[in-house]
Every structure is written in structure tokens, then in C-alpha cells.
Enzyme design. Sequence first.
Site, PDB file in Angstrom:
ATOM      1  N   HIS A 196      33.944  37.034  43.194  1.00  0.00           N
ATOM      2  CA  HIS A 196      34.912  36.311  42.423  1.00  0.00           C
ATOM      3  C   HIS A 196      36.367  36.733  42.131  1.00  0.00           C
ATOM      4  O   HIS A 196      36.811  37.188  41.156  1.00  0.00           O
ATOM      5  CB  HIS A 196      34.128  36.372  40.914  1.00  0.00           C
ATOM      6  CG  HIS A 196      34.899  35.336  39.845  1.00  0.00           C
ATOM      7  ND1 HIS A 196      33.842  34.811  38.988  1.00  0.00           N
ATOM      8  CD2 HIS A 196      35.953  34.649  39.495  1.00  0.00           C
ATOM      9  CE1 HIS A 196      34.329  33.920  38.369  1.00  0.00           C
ATOM     10  NE2 HIS A 196      35.701  33.711  38.551  1.00  0.00           N
ATOM     11  N   GLU A 202      26.585  36.380  37.958  1.00  0.00           N
ATOM     12  CA  GLU A 202      27.561  37.318  38.300  1.00  0.00           C
ATOM     13  C   GLU A 202      27.215  38.708  37.634  1.00  0.00           C
ATOM     14  O   GLU A 202      27.048  38.765  36.407  1.00  0.00           O
ATOM     15  CB  GLU A 202      28.970  36.795  38.203  1.00  0.00           C
ATOM     16  CG  GLU A 202      28.912  35.898  39.070  1.00  0.00           C
ATOM     17  CD  GLU A 202      30.485  35.168  38.995  1.00  0.00           C
ATOM     18  OE1 GLU A 202      31.495  36.087  38.403  1.00  0.00           O
ATOM     19  OE2 GLU A 202      30.768  34.085  39.756  1.00  0.00           O
ATOM     20  N   ARG A 262      33.415  26.999  39.427  1.00  0.00           N
ATOM     21  CA  ARG A 262      32.579  28.036  38.571  1.00  0.00           C
ATOM     22  C   ARG A 262      31.319  27.941  38.679  1.00  0.00           C
ATOM     23  O   ARG A 262      30.667  26.784  39.275  1.00  0.00           O
ATOM     24  CB  ARG A 262      32.582  27.265  37.131  1.00  0.00           C
ATOM     25  CG  ARG A 262      33.868  27.520  36.288  1.00  0.00           C
ATOM     26  CD  ARG A 262      33.873  29.106  36.023  1.00  0.00           C
ATOM     27  NE  ARG A 262      34.811  29.633  34.769  1.00  0.00           N
ATOM     28  CZ  ARG A 262      35.619  30.362  35.096  1.00  0.00           C
ATOM     29  NH1 ARG A 262      35.855  30.742  36.406  1.00  0.00           N
ATOM     30  NH2 ARG A 262      36.461  30.877  34.035  1.00  0.00           N
TER      31      ARG A 262
END
Length: 316
Positions: free
Chosen positions: A276, A257, A228
Site C-alpha cells: 500500500h 492489510e 481499494r
Amino acid sequence: MPTILTLYEIPEEYAKQIREIAPDYELKSVPVKEVTPEQIREADILVGWNRKMEQAALESDNLKWIQSWSAGVDYFPMDQLEEKKVLLTNAGGVHAIPISEHIFAVLLAMSRNLHGNIRSQVHGKWDKGGLYGEISGLTMAIVGTGHIGRATARIAKAFGMHTIGVRHSGDPEEHIDDMYKTDGIEQAFSKADVVVNILPLTDETHHFFNKDSFGYMKKGTVFINVGRGPSVDTDALIEALDSGKLSSAALDVFEKEPLPEDHPLWKREDVIITPHAAGNTDHYDVRAAEIFVDNLKAFVKGETLPRNLVDYSRKY
């Protein structure tokens, strides 16, 4: 009639199983971007999640169970769901193969200087410079030894690597040569050539990788983050790269993000960035559906859900 509302496309073979397992439920499928608050409030079982529908879910008097279509659940309103006695299960295990393969894709790329070669290719430049190493014989520290960590350790052993695991309990795990508790990272990191972060995000793991953590690592360590984003202090990471404490980093997740276009990480030649996407796979929906079907069999019988039931006290 109670409703199972799915926000993702369930493969037909699994949709058929769902209807057979729960004939008293109506199965509705609505794309996640099109679902309405009314449909969320009417659902008894929700498959998937839309953050914009959070309020509707919390207002529902019907909702009994949410099956997340992702492994990470740190963005769910867990305290409120626990208070409403809504069960939450995640898609843990779906990512074990794609993310473990991604870890070795970027590790091999950095070891064999493929990222440098690709940059040269873009510019039409024949350049034999750069370092070309081997991962056989190196030590990999895997922080977070769940489904993904176990798969990663198995592959590491196949490459002839020594494996170190870091987990909260410190319990041993197959394919892990040495296991440490999270308070033993100073010793664990000091032995590692490669450190892989696969931590979930909790209050305890926020900025787990900070100035001190990177300071425990030996000079020239390779760092890979597929856990994470907020578990890593970005400023401390950049400082570790600048000092040479880290020789390189492969980053799939970030504190913010999408990563801002003007962020300094983009221009670093010692960093590989992916958006991601480490867990993306064309097998995703089938694997997630399998988890839901297994849990549904237990749910309709009033039994404890057997797969990936989130412990609200631990936040994962």
C-alpha cells in the site's frame, strides 16, 4: 479562540499562509499518534484523522470541517458526520503523479520480466528465461478516471497505448480513446490487454472485480490494483491467475492489510506485491497543504469549499 488542529506536519510556508488567511484561529500541531480526545473535541477544523479519535470527533460540538490527509475516505463515519453537518474534504490529486508512475513501474517490470530477473538475482542465478514483451500498441482499460486515471491515461498515450476508460457517468475524458459506463465492462474488458483498478470503495464498488468481471477479460490480461483492496474479490483474483485468464497481477492494496504472512499471494511468481505504498511521495505534505490552504480561503469567507468536497450521498 477557534482552533485549527493539524495531525500532520504542515510545511512552514503553508503554516504561515494559514495564519494569514485565518488570523482569528489558533493553529495547533499535534502528531497523530499523540493527539488526545480532548484536543479533538476542542478543534473547529481538523486536518488529518485518527480512527481511535472517532468517538471524540462525533462528540464534539465545535467541529465544523475535516480535511483528510488521504484521498480515500471510506473509513470515515460519513453518516454521522453528515448528520452533524461536518464538512469533509479529501486529498484527491496528491497521488496522481506517484500512483500513475507506480502503475507504469510495475507494468514495465512485468512486461520486461524484471520481477523474474530480480528473483534470479537474489539467488545468484543467471537465467534468461521468461517472457519479454512490449507495452507499445497494447490496450489499457482504466477503471476510475479521476485525477489518477487521467494522469495514467496521459502516460499510456505517450507509450503508444490505446486507452479505454470506465466511469460511472461515461462522460468523455482527455487521453481516453473509448469511454464506457460501469455497466459496459464486459465490452471494455474484452478489448483490454491491461486492466487498472483505481476505484474508490463504496457500496457499489465492493467486489466490483469478481468472478464475472475477471471472466470478461481475455486470456493473458495483466491486472493492476492501486484502488481499494475490498473492490477486488481475492479468491476470484487467484482463480483468474490459476486459470491463465490473468497472466500476472501487480497488487498494492488488499482486502486485509497487512497481507497475512501465510497468504498464498506472497509465493506467486506471477504477482508483484507492494505494501500500500503506490501513493507515497516526498512531495505529499506540500500538495496536501496546498489543498487545505485553498479550501481554508473559502471557508473563512463562508463559501463552498472548492477542492475535493466529499459528497456524502456518493461516499466520495
